[in-house]
Design an enzyme around this catalytic site. Structure first.
Site, PDB file in Angstrom:
ATOM      1  N   LYS A  82      46.918  39.602  35.987  1.00  0.00           N
ATOM      2  CA  LYS A  82      46.326  38.267  36.095  1.00  0.00           C
ATOM      3  C   LYS A  82      45.856  37.762  34.660  1.00  0.00           C
ATOM      4  CE  LYS A  82      41.932  36.691  38.693  1.00  0.00           C
ATOM      5  NZ  LYS A  82      40.995  36.889  39.447  1.00  0.00           N
ATOM      6  N   SER A 163      40.725  34.295  43.884  1.00  0.00           N
ATOM      7  CA  SER A 163      41.206  33.980  42.421  1.00  0.00           C
ATOM      8  C   SER A 163      42.372  34.725  42.048  1.00  0.00           C
ATOM      9  CB  SER A 163      39.983  33.910  41.673  1.00  0.00           C
ATOM     10  OG  SER A 163      39.664  35.210  41.083  1.00  0.00           O
ATOM     11  N   SER A 187      38.408  38.588  45.356  1.00  0.00           N
ATOM     12  CA  SER A 187      39.428  37.896  44.892  1.00  0.00           C
ATOM     13  C   SER A 187      40.693  38.739  44.686  1.00  0.00           C
ATOM     14  CB  SER A 187      38.901  37.580  43.345  1.00  0.00           C
ATOM     15  OG  SER A 187      38.086  36.525  43.327  1.00  0.00           O
TER      16      SER A 187
END
Length: 482
Positions: A82, A163, A187
């Site tokens: 990420k 996310s 997330s």
């Protein structure tokens, strides 16, 4: 190559050991798929940045293998990170923000060091919801001003999850073996379920947060995302470890697990006591979702588990009405500390400067606004404020003492089971672990999943249960990409 399609870590390691393939070929396969399906074709847009050194790292891994110098359990295995996770290489770390689009980190995040030590290939950075979805009230999940919109590979009009959207979607479309996401509340678990992959949100303290752009230190953690429970467990084994730069990792002292894959037990549901909380304060199910969930419960029961249904969590009503301001205080304190340490030459070093930068570049940076950032800046940022302290203590009481701990103890449970991400908030506030597992699909094509949740450091039990559930019958179907 058929050999690489939906490949697992164990399968790839065996193939490379037997000389049937190389890490270089594997990385090339993923790059080809990124071009064909992520950046073109359906344009899933899960990969924000490709590591320019990926092929070189793969060649080095292959050379080391030929010399008998296998570095660890992930030797030659590509991993996507990420974009809020630092890498000290030729990639940026931006949390999806235009303000940090030119930021090159000077040091690997602790977990990245662990990955490199284990021989993993850092394939690239995954797109994400900007600032981990702590920017605007109406921000669409998977959108960042730097990277654009991540799509759900099971349908462009379907919700793509929390996310770590790019991390989940990239695993789903098979452009990486595994990926790393981060979670503050839902997330990892949400994009895992909505992209039909496995996600482990570990106990806070299992994995160091050093070198990860923060949201709120009371709940932040990184975690693995994979297509199978076995791969997620293998990746979790590598990521864990004590880090003197992250005090939370000290809470795992004496609870270290050098290899979580030893808990992969196909008979793990037999005799397990699994509780099912049912409450109007959890996410309501449609009739179709309820029918699917009830069928899954019956399968679990037939596999030998004791289903305790319903389970009372007395704090749920109060928790649903408790509008905690912990995130606003912690984000301002944590992000100011992080930004203050960035190298010279960047446009922002404080939250106030970030807000001003976005306003000055509104056409590009503020598609959805920045109301959340502004509310965070409006706090004092002092973690001695009575409002902050009382809200933080309330979060712990409602999620632990009168929440998960109460239910687990009263009913002598091994785990709680939730449909989709119905229990992600209470588990996140407690800092307790959960595993999301693919469980089927709705008529719309939307993936459906279940979430096993336990008490602190219950990952071994949760992996055992999730793996046994996964082995009952095939459930995950790769998305059709054309």
């Amino acid at each position: 190559m058929v050999l690489f399609a939906e490949a697992t870590i164990a399968g790839l390691q065996h193939a490379m050991e037997q000389g049937e393939c190389t890490s270089f070929q594997l990385v090339r396969y993923y790059i080809e798929r990124i071009a064909a399906f992520d950046q073109q074709g359906p344009g899933i847009n899960s990969v924000l940045e490709l590591n320019p050194d990926a092929l070189h790292l793969a060649e080095a891994a292959d050379a080391q293998r030929r010399l008998g110098q296998v570095r660890g359990p992930l030797h030659g295995i590509p991993v996507l990170l990420k974009d809020n996770i630092q890498t000290a290489d030729n990639m940026h770390t931006s949390a999806g923000s235009l303000a940090l689009k030119d930021h090159y980190a000077g040091e690997d995040a602790f977990l990245v060091k662990k990955l490199r030590e284990a021989g993993a290939i850092i394939l690239g950075k995954a797109n994400m919801t900007e600032w981990a979805n702590f920017m605007a009230d109406d921000m669409i999940s998977g959108y960042s001003s730097r990277g654009g919109q991540v799509l759900n590979p099971y349908g462009a009009d379907l919700f793509a999850g929390g996310s770590s959207t790019g991390s989940g979607a990239s695993v789903a479309i098979d452009v990486t073996t595994v990926a790393i996401g981060t979670e503050t509340s839902g997330s990892i678990l949400s994009p895992a379920i909505h992209n039909s992959v496995v996600g482990i949100k570990p106990t806070l303290g299992r994995i160091s947060r050093s070198g990860i752009i923060p949201l709120a230190h009371s709940q932040d953690t990184a975690g693995p995302m994979a297509r199978t429970v076995a791969d997620a467990a293998a990746l979790l084994s590598v990521l864990c470890g004590y880090d003197p730069q992250d005090a939370a990792t000290g809470s795992a002292a004496g609870l270290e697990e050098p290899d979580f894959t030893v808990h992969l037990d196909k008979d793990g549901l037999k005799g397990a006591r699994i509780g099912v909380p049912r409450s109007e304060h959890l996410d309501p199910l449609t009739d179709e979702e309820r029918e699917l969930f009830e069928g899954l419960l019956e399968e679990i029961r037939e596999a030998g588990a004791v289903i305790v249904d319903p389970v009372e969590i007395p704090s749920l009503e109060e928790l649903s009405g408790h509008h905690s301001k912990v995130f606003y205080y912690e984000f301002k304190a944590d992000i100011n500390a992080y930004l203050s340490r960035l190298p010279d030459g960047l446009p922002v070093y404080t939250l106030a400067e970030l807000i001003a930068f976005n306003e000055a570049h509104a056409d590009e940076a503020l598609k959805y606004g920045q109301q959340v950032l502004i509310r965070s800046e409006a706090t004092s940022g002092k973690l001695t404020e009575p409002e902050y302290l009382l809200h933080r203590l309330a979060d712990l009481r409602l999620s632990r003492t009168e929440g998960i701990d109460f239910a687990m103890r009263k009913h002598q449970l091994d785990a709680l089971l939730f449909p989709n991400t119905a229990g992600d908030e209470i588990a996140a506030k407690a800092g307790y672990p959960s595993i999301a597992v693919p469980s089927g699909y709705l008529r719309s094509g939307m993936p459906f999943g279940v979430m096993f949740t336990g008490g602190a450091f219950a990952e071994p039990m949760l992996i055992k249960l999730a793996y046994a559930f996964e082995q009952l019958r095939p459930r995950r179907k790769p998305p059709v990409l054309g």
